[in-house]
Design a protein around this motif. Structure first.
Motif, PDB file in Angstrom:
ATOM      1  N   ILE A 156      20.821  81.647-102.713  1.00 32.32           N
ATOM      2  CA  ILE A 156      19.728  82.550-103.088  1.00 32.32           C
ATOM      3  C   ILE A 156      20.140  83.195-104.402  1.00 32.32           C
TER       4      ILE A 156
ATOM      5  N   PRO B 248      19.422  85.255-108.388  1.00 30.04           N
ATOM      6  CA  PRO B 248      18.676  86.346-109.028  1.00 30.04           C
ATOM      7  C   PRO B 248      17.928  85.859-110.268  1.00 30.04           C
TER       8      PRO B 248
ATOM      9  N   GLY C 190       9.931  81.531-103.026  1.00 25.08           N
ATOM     10  CA  GLY C 190       9.398  82.684-102.306  1.00 25.08           C
ATOM     11  C   GLY C 190      10.239  83.910-102.525  1.00 25.08           C
ATOM     12  N   ASP C 191      10.067  84.878-101.632  1.00 28.80           N
ATOM     13  CA  ASP C 191      10.799  86.147-101.757  1.00 28.80           C
ATOM     14  C   ASP C 191      11.593  86.425-100.480  1.00 28.80           C
TER      15      ASP C 191
ATOM     16  N   PHE D  21      24.961  84.075-102.113  1.00 25.68           N
ATOM     17  CA  PHE D  21      23.897  84.954-102.633  1.00 25.68           C
ATOM     18  C   PHE D  21      24.394  85.619-103.903  1.00 25.68           C
TER      19      PHE D  21
ATOM     20  N   GLY E 252      22.741  88.743-106.410  1.00 24.41           N
ATOM     21  CA  GLY E 252      21.611  89.649-106.626  1.00 24.41           C
ATOM     22  C   GLY E 252      22.067  91.085-106.462  1.00 24.41           C
ATOM     23  N   SER E 253      21.124  91.958-106.144  1.00 28.42           N
ATOM     24  CA  SER E 253      21.451  93.388-106.068  1.00 28.42           C
ATOM     25  C   SER E 253      22.317  93.685-104.840  1.00 28.42           C
TER      26      SER E 253
ATOM     27  N   ARG F  50      21.883  96.070-102.735  1.00 34.83           N
ATOM     28  CA  ARG F  50      21.023  96.407-101.589  1.00 34.83           C
ATOM     29  C   ARG F  50      20.671  95.138-100.798  1.00 34.83           C
ATOM     30  N   VAL F  51      20.202  94.119-101.492  1.00 35.80           N
ATOM     31  CA  VAL F  51      19.823  92.876-100.803  1.00 35.80           C
ATOM     32  C   VAL F  51      21.081  92.139-100.322  1.00 35.80           C
TER      33      VAL F  51
ATOM     34  N   ILE G 239      21.895  90.601 -96.654  1.00 27.93           N
ATOM     35  CA  ILE G 239      22.158  89.167 -96.436  1.00 27.93           C
ATOM     36  C   ILE G 239      23.530  88.964 -95.801  1.00 27.93           C
TER      37      ILE G 239
ATOM     38  N   PHE H 211      20.375  98.350-115.369  1.00 27.14           N
ATOM     39  CA  PHE H 211      19.879  97.005-115.689  1.00 27.14           C
ATOM     40  C   PHE H 211      18.813  97.047-116.783  1.00 27.14           C
TER      41      PHE H 211
ATOM     42  N   ASN I  18      32.852  95.233-110.540  1.00 27.05           N
ATOM     43  CA  ASN I  18      32.632  93.879-111.070  1.00 27.05           C
ATOM     44  C   ASN I  18      33.500  93.609-112.290  1.00 27.05           C
TER      45      ASN I  18
HETATM   46  P1  NAD Z   1      17.460  90.949-106.190  1.00 32.62           P
HETATM   47  O1  NAD Z   1      18.491  91.379-105.232  1.00 32.62           O
HETATM   48  O2  NAD Z   1      16.205  91.717-106.296  1.00 32.62           O
HETATM   49  O3  NAD Z   1      17.010  89.429-105.870  1.00 32.62           O
HETATM   50  C1  NAD Z   1      17.960  88.408-105.708  1.00 32.62           C
HETATM   51  C2  NAD Z   1      17.399  87.343-104.759  1.00 32.62           C
HETATM   52  O4  NAD Z   1      17.191  87.943-103.477  1.00 32.62           O
HETATM   53  C3  NAD Z   1      16.061  86.768-105.197  1.00 32.62           C
HETATM   54  O5  NAD Z   1      16.075  85.377-104.957  1.00 32.62           O
HETATM   55  C4  NAD Z   1      15.059  87.477-104.305  1.00 32.62           C
HETATM   56  O6  NAD Z   1      13.923  86.703-104.014  1.00 32.62           O
HETATM   57  C5  NAD Z   1      15.848  87.726-103.034  1.00 32.62           C
HETATM   58  N1  NAD Z   1      15.406  88.937-102.335  1.00 32.62           N
HETATM   59  C6  NAD Z   1      14.798  90.031-102.865  1.00 32.62           C
HETATM   60  N2  NAD Z   1      14.552  90.951-101.908  1.00 32.62           N
HETATM   61  C7  NAD Z   1      14.996  90.429-100.734  1.00 32.62           C
HETATM   62  C8  NAD Z   1      15.043  90.894 -99.390  1.00 32.62           C
HETATM   63  N3  NAD Z   1      14.560  92.080 -99.051  1.00 32.62           N
HETATM   64  N4  NAD Z   1      15.588  90.100 -98.455  1.00 32.62           N
HETATM   65  C9  NAD Z   1      16.104  88.903 -98.797  1.00 32.62           C
HETATM   66  N5  NAD Z   1      16.088  88.403-100.053  1.00 32.62           N
HETATM   67  C10 NAD Z   1      15.547  89.152-101.017  1.00 32.62           C
HETATM   68  O7  NAD Z   1      18.188  90.833-107.618  1.00 32.62           O
HETATM   69  P2  NAD Z   1      17.552  90.540-109.035  1.00 32.62           P
HETATM   70  O8  NAD Z   1      16.781  91.729-109.495  1.00 32.62           O
HETATM   71  O9  NAD Z   1      16.889  89.203-109.057  1.00 32.62           O
HETATM   72  O10 NAD Z   1      18.876  90.387-109.933  1.00 32.62           O
HETATM   73  C11 NAD Z   1      19.550  91.468-110.508  1.00 32.62           C
HETATM   74  C12 NAD Z   1      20.723  91.909-109.653  1.00 32.62           C
HETATM   75  O11 NAD Z   1      21.638  90.840-109.479  1.00 32.62           O
HETATM   76  C13 NAD Z   1      21.537  93.032-110.296  1.00 32.62           C
HETATM   77  O12 NAD Z   1      21.877  93.946-109.301  1.00 32.62           O
HETATM   78  C14 NAD Z   1      22.776  92.313-110.812  1.00 32.62           C
HETATM   79  O13 NAD Z   1      23.914  93.128-110.947  1.00 32.62           O
HETATM   80  C15 NAD Z   1      22.966  91.277-109.765  1.00 32.62           C
HETATM   81  N6  NAD Z   1      23.768  90.162-110.265  1.00 32.62           N
HETATM   82  C16 NAD Z   1      25.051  90.075-109.823  1.00 32.62           C
HETATM   83  C17 NAD Z   1      25.859  89.048-110.295  1.00 32.62           C
HETATM   84  C18 NAD Z   1      27.285  88.930-109.843  1.00 32.62           C
HETATM   85  O14 NAD Z   1      27.876  87.893-110.056  1.00 32.62           O
HETATM   86  N7  NAD Z   1      27.865  89.938-109.221  1.00 32.62           N
HETATM   87  C19 NAD Z   1      25.341  88.108-111.198  1.00 32.62           C
HETATM   88  C20 NAD Z   1      24.024  88.237-111.603  1.00 32.62           C
HETATM   89  C21 NAD Z   1      23.236  89.268-111.120  1.00 32.62           C
END
Ligand code: NAD
Length: 498
Positions: free
Chosen positions: A147, A149, A205-206, A224, A226-227, A229-230, A234, A384, A410
């Protein structure tokens, strides 16, 4: 009418039957590029079943053959680097040179995956006891899921599936709904490389689709990015379902500036690492920690930042592009406002920046705050956006305390000319990736991407040797072969001492 982004199911690009979709919007023009289908549960199940079926054969494909397919994929990615970067620029707003960098960093991981015959070697000790040998093998897990970002739509999917596949797994990818055209273009190139059908599946999808994927009984491991929080959700859900999970998450990266550092180097690197890619990198520098007299350089920093202009992906003088979405822009503007209200000094304010030809774009210009305190929301939250916070401290120890009390770990960086300060910093900072006179210390793929604390949940990190461990199970074989005519000793009823 905009087209629907295809799914990649069982080796074919197909249109989803999903009743719900999300628009994929160009963040500079607000034009809809495509509709992103929210894949139906039946489609997700069929993607996973096809990956299960493909796994039965793929795990037996000889390792050098898997490597050869990856080499072909790598070569095709290199020849299509500009086309992929153009798609990436359109849907993320990144300027073209930065988009090419995004693709290139992914290609480097594929190059690393081509070394799989050496990477997947096990261990052997001959004669661990009389006539007994022990070997360990790294075997694939089955179907893995990824999954990803929005901020690196080429690099981050390429952190995952090439290495998982190299190890003999099959893979289901759910890219960000905000920029899925880049991963689909990469899948077209993957398809052209001639991999067997079903080894890679892409659904869209989301959160709803993610939930189905990470709780499915046939998914063995989840990667995974992403943020936080998510990522926390996960990690908890995936491990509750007894899956192996790695989550690379959010960040707040500090650069410490010692008074003995080279001022011009500091300013140039601070500008690039804070506002480059509109600050939408997980390794962007978002806090500059000025130690002692180095805070006198703030004026020069402000002047240098004010020279950088946001712009369209192909405009020659554009330093970075718009934010990914109007929601992301509103969020960052809200934090800038809050920072002003909470008493930080806004030395440079990019809130009102508008592009003359694309006023509807999600623009924010370079923004610099000074006198930022750790309790302010600007400091506590991952912004961000192209916003740099300056904090003034009296000593390296004070800088370390600030960084080590931040929940994220990080990346961090120290600019100095003192070897002693550098060694003290790198040894005592609780951050997983440290740059010494290097602002964004992202390791190349033969190392691993090693975020700490709330920037990572799991045990084995992305790429490098750790990814090979993550995507495999270790099997240990203890063997003995009897010589002809060997005397039978009779049953042994005790644990043997060697
Ligand atoms: P996000 O967490 O909003 O989304 C990431 C993925 O999770 C997407 O595919 C999204 O569809 C899915 N998602 C969103 N809400 C969800 C939920 N409630 N339940 C399950 N899945 C869900 O992140 P973003 O805005 O796309 O990306 C930015 C974030 O990613 C920033 O916090 C950044 O620091 C982080 N990031 C971290 C790294 C790392 O290597 N540590 C690298 C790149 C980005």
């Amino acid at each position: 009418m905009s087209h629907s982004v295809p799914l990649y199911l069982d080796g074919e690009f197909v249109e989803s039957q999903a009743p719900r979709s999300i628009p994929n919007i160009n963040p500079a023009t607000q034009l809809t590029l495509a509709n992103v289908p929210c894949t139906t549960p039946t489609e997700i199940d069929s993607a996973i079943q096809s990956a299960v079926k493909a796994y039965n054969d793929w795990r037996d494909v000889p390792v050098p053959e898997r490597a050869r397919l990856l080499m072909k994929f790598c070569q095709l990615l290199k020849s299509h680097q500009d086309d992929i970067a153009e798609t990436l620029s359109q849907e993320t707003g990144k300027i073209f040179a930065d988009a090419k960098g995004d693709v290139w960093r992914g290609i480097e991981v594929v190059e690393h995956a081509c070394n799989i015959p050496s990477l997947i070697m096990g261990e052997t000790v001959e004669n661990v006891a009389r006539d007994i040998d022990t070997s360990s093998y790294l075997q694939p897990l089955g179907v893995c899921a990824g999954i990803t970002p929005f901020n690196f739509p080429a690099m981050i999917p390429l952190w995952m599936f090439p290495l998982a596949l190299a190890c003999g797994n099959t893979f289901v990818l759910k890219p960000s709904e905000q920029d899925p055209l880049t991963p689909i273009q990469i899948a077209e190139i993957f398809h052209e490389a001639g991999f067997p059908k079903g080894v890679l599946q892409i659904i869209h999808g989301d959160g709803e689709q993610v939930e189905h994927l990470i709780t499915h009984k046939d998914i063995k491991a989840i990667s995974f990015v992403g943020s936080a929080r998510v990522g926390q959700h996960i990690y908890r859900t995936g491990t509750d379902h007894l899956k192996r999970v790695q989550c690379m998450t959010g960040a707040k990266n500090h650069m410490v500036i010692m008074p003995d550092a080279d001022k011009n180097q500091v300013i140039s690197h601070l500008v690039g690492s804070s506002v480059g890619a509109a600050g939408q990198r997980c390794m962007a520098i978002s806090v500059a920690v000025f130690v002692g007299e180095s805070s006198q350089w703030l004026d020069d920093l402000k002047n240098a930042m004010s020279q950088v202009k946001p712009g369209l992906w192909n405009e020659e003088d554009a330093g970075f592009g718009p934010l990914i979405s109007s929601t992301a822009r509103e969020r960052v503007l809200g934090l800038i406002d809050q920072g002003k209200q909470e008493g930080a000094d806004c030395l440079l304010d990019g809130s009102d920046f508008q592009h003359p030809d694309y006023p509807e774009g999600n623009w924010i210009g370079p923004t610099l705050f000074a006198n930022v305190k750790p309790e302010m929301s600007l400091y506590r939250e991952e912004i961000f956006g192209p916003v740099l916070l300056a904090v003034q401290v009296n000593s390296l120890e004070e800088a370390l305390e600030l960084i080590n009390n931040n929940p994220y770990g990080n990346g961090t960086s120290l600019f100095t000319n003192s070897g002693g300060a550098a060694r003290y910093f790198q040894r005592n900072v609780l951050v997983g990736q440290v740059g010494i006179n290097v602002p964004i210390p992202v390791p190349l793929p033969f190392f691993s991407f090693t975020g700490w604390r709330h920037s990572f949940y799991g045990d084995q990190h992305a790429y490098g040797k750790q990814a090979i461990r993550f995507y495999t199970e270790t099997k240990t074989v203890i063997s003995r072969w009897f010589h002809h005519g060997e005397e039978v000793q009779g049953p042994n009823l005790t644990i043997q001492m060697r």
